[in-house]
Design a protein around this motif. Structure first.
Motif, PDB file in Angstrom:
ATOM      1  N   ASN A  52       0.678  -0.995   0.081  1.00 42.50           N
ATOM      2  CA  ASN A  52       0.011  -0.052   0.152  1.00 42.50           C
ATOM      3  C   ASN A  52       0.905   1.330   0.107  1.00 42.50           C
ATOM      4  N   SER A  53       2.118   1.108   0.154  1.00 40.63           N
ATOM      5  CA  SER A  53       3.039   2.326  -0.018  1.00 40.63           C
ATOM      6  C   SER A  53       4.375   1.903  -0.466  1.00 40.63           C
ATOM      7  N   ASP A  54       5.074   2.851  -0.843  1.00 40.30           N
ATOM      8  CA  ASP A  54       6.270   2.587  -1.578  1.00 40.30           C
ATOM      9  C   ASP A  54       7.379   1.820  -0.644  1.00 40.30           C
ATOM     10  N   GLU A  55       8.023   0.600  -1.438  1.00 39.67           N
ATOM     11  CA  GLU A  55       8.831  -0.347  -0.554  1.00 39.67           C
ATOM     12  C   GLU A  55       9.859  -0.510  -1.587  1.00 39.67           C
ATOM     13  N   THR A  56      11.247  -1.143  -0.826  1.00 34.84           N
ATOM     14  CA  THR A  56      12.092  -1.667  -1.632  1.00 34.84           C
ATOM     15  C   THR A  56      12.460  -3.077  -0.897  1.00 34.84           C
ATOM     16  N   TRP A  57      12.405  -4.138  -1.909  1.00 32.05           N
ATOM     17  CA  TRP A  57      12.667  -5.721  -1.235  1.00 32.05           C
ATOM     18  C   TRP A  57      14.063  -5.812  -1.596  1.00 32.05           C
ATOM     19  N   SER A  58      14.881  -6.346  -0.736  1.00 33.02           N
ATOM     20  CA  SER A  58      16.386  -6.570  -1.167  1.00 33.02           C
ATOM     21  C   SER A  58      16.717  -7.960  -0.682  1.00 33.02           C
ATOM     22  N   ASN A  66       1.523 -20.476  -5.149  1.00 29.74           N
ATOM     23  CA  ASN A  66       0.206 -20.068  -5.192  1.00 29.74           C
ATOM     24  C   ASN A  66       0.006 -18.830  -4.283  1.00 29.74           C
ATOM     25  N   SER A  67       0.952 -17.923  -4.573  1.00 36.03           N
ATOM     26  CA  SER A  67       0.976 -16.549  -3.818  1.00 36.03           C
ATOM     27  C   SER A  67       0.627 -15.404  -4.909  1.00 36.03           C
ATOM     28  N   THR A  68       0.186 -14.454  -4.139  1.00 34.03           N
ATOM     29  CA  THR A  68      -0.521 -13.312  -5.186  1.00 34.03           C
ATOM     30  C   THR A  68       0.156 -11.818  -4.296  1.00 34.03           C
ATOM     31  N   LEU A  69       0.541 -11.159  -5.178  1.00 29.71           N
ATOM     32  CA  LEU A  69       1.300  -9.853  -5.007  1.00 29.71           C
ATOM     33  C   LEU A  69       0.409  -8.947  -5.581  1.00 29.71           C
ATOM     34  N   ASN A  70      -0.322  -8.037  -4.833  1.00 27.80           N
ATOM     35  CA  ASN A  70      -0.999  -6.775  -5.157  1.00 27.80           C
ATOM     36  C   ASN A  70      -0.282  -5.378  -4.956  1.00 27.80           C
ATOM     37  N   ILE A  71       0.166  -4.703  -6.017  1.00 26.34           N
ATOM     38  CA  ILE A  71       0.811  -3.400  -5.937  1.00 26.34           C
ATOM     39  C   ILE A  71      -0.398  -2.588  -6.203  1.00 26.34           C
ATOM     40  N   LYS A  72      -0.722  -1.858  -5.163  1.00 29.11           N
ATOM     41  CA  LYS A  72      -1.744  -0.802  -5.132  1.00 29.11           C
ATOM     42  C   LYS A  72      -1.521   0.318  -5.929  1.00 29.11           C
ATOM     43  N   SER A  73      -2.563   1.130  -6.468  1.00 31.48           N
ATOM     44  CA  SER A  73      -2.680   2.279  -7.082  1.00 31.48           C
ATOM     45  C   SER A  73      -1.695   3.525  -6.832  1.00 31.48           C
ATOM     46  N   GLY A  74      -0.631   3.789  -7.578  1.00 25.94           N
ATOM     47  CA  GLY A  74       0.063   4.808  -7.233  1.00 25.94           C
ATOM     48  C   GLY A  74       1.594   4.260  -6.386  1.00 25.94           C
ATOM     49  N   VAL A  75       1.580   3.182  -6.211  1.00 27.04           N
ATOM     50  CA  VAL A  75       2.883   2.450  -5.209  1.00 27.04           C
ATOM     51  C   VAL A  75       3.960   2.428  -6.114  1.00 27.04           C
ATOM     52  N   LEU A  76       5.098   2.389  -5.762  1.00 25.30           N
ATOM     53  CA  LEU A  76       6.222   2.094  -6.240  1.00 25.30           C
ATOM     54  C   LEU A  76       6.916   1.058  -5.448  1.00 25.30           C
TER      55      LEU A  76
END
Length: 218
Positions: A52-58, A66-76
């Motif tokens: 729901n907000s900008d994040e960096t995964w490292s 069987n997983s789902t990733l939802n990158i919400k509107s306007g999020v980086l």
């Protein structure tokens, strides 16, 4: 006495310094854990993770099956590490105006469904040169209503891949698009190829939109 007082004073200074270091480490650890909570959750089988907000995964980015990733509107969301995804089935939804940025060259080896909404982006590297985007081995579905930017787009391996670039969709590749396996590529939007589109003998390309290739087709 003066010397003893000096020693006591120095010991107190060192003790305070150690306390400060311990406090900093504790605070830093808490911050890191808060920043990577969604990344940690993504490693669980059957996970549904909403960013729901900008994040960096490292570091190593693990995906549960069987997983789902939802990158919400306007999020980086930035992937800054390598993927641990072989054999996993993953759905990635990039919502309106959101962006998934690959900060380094990433190889997708799992079974992926990418759903890129209008005004959303899948970006490999930084403009204007970008980086290679490699999708290999797994079965792949890409439904693009938004934008894909890469230096080279590699769809490799013998697995089945289905790519639909719809009316609003734009695929912009600085160099080659390399197609392998049994790939079905349908274009209703716009594709820009800085060098050449290379198609495999088993793949099908259907164009109902516009494709611009500087060096043509193989």
């Amino acid at each position: 006495n003066v010397f003893n007082n000096y020693l006591i004073f120095e010991m107190i200074k060192k003790f305070i310094h150690l306390l400060n270091c311990a406090f900093f480490f504790l605070c830093f650890s808490v911050i890191i854990k808060a920043q990577t909570a969604n990344q940690t959750a993504m490693a669980v089988n059957g996970a549904i993770v909403n960013v729901n907000s900008d994040e960096t995964w490292s570091n190593e980015i693990k995906f549960g099956d069987n997983s789902t990733l939802n990158i919400k509107s306007g999020v980086l969301l930035t992937f800054g590490g390598n993927l641990n995804d072989t054999g996993k089935t993953v759905t990635i939804n990039i919502e309106d105006g959101a962006k998934l940025k690959l900060a380094q060259v990433v190889n997708f080896n799992g079974n992926y469904s990418f759903n890129i909404s209008k005004n959303a982006s899948l970006v490999s590297g930084d403009s204007p040169n970008f980086s290679n985007l490699t999708i290999s081995n797994g079965n792949i579905s890409i439904e693009n209503y938004g934008n894909i930017f890469a230096s080279v787009l590699d769809l490799l391996g013998d697995s089945q891949k289905v790519i639909n670039n719809y009316n609003e969709g734009v695929i912009n590749v600085n160099s080659n698009i390399n197609i392998g396996g049994e790939t079905k590529f349908r274009n209703f939007g716009s594709i820009y190829v800085g060098a050449r589109y290379n198609n495999s003998a088993k793949s099908l390309y259907m164009n109902c939109g516009a494709i611009y290739s500087k060096e043509g087709f193989n």
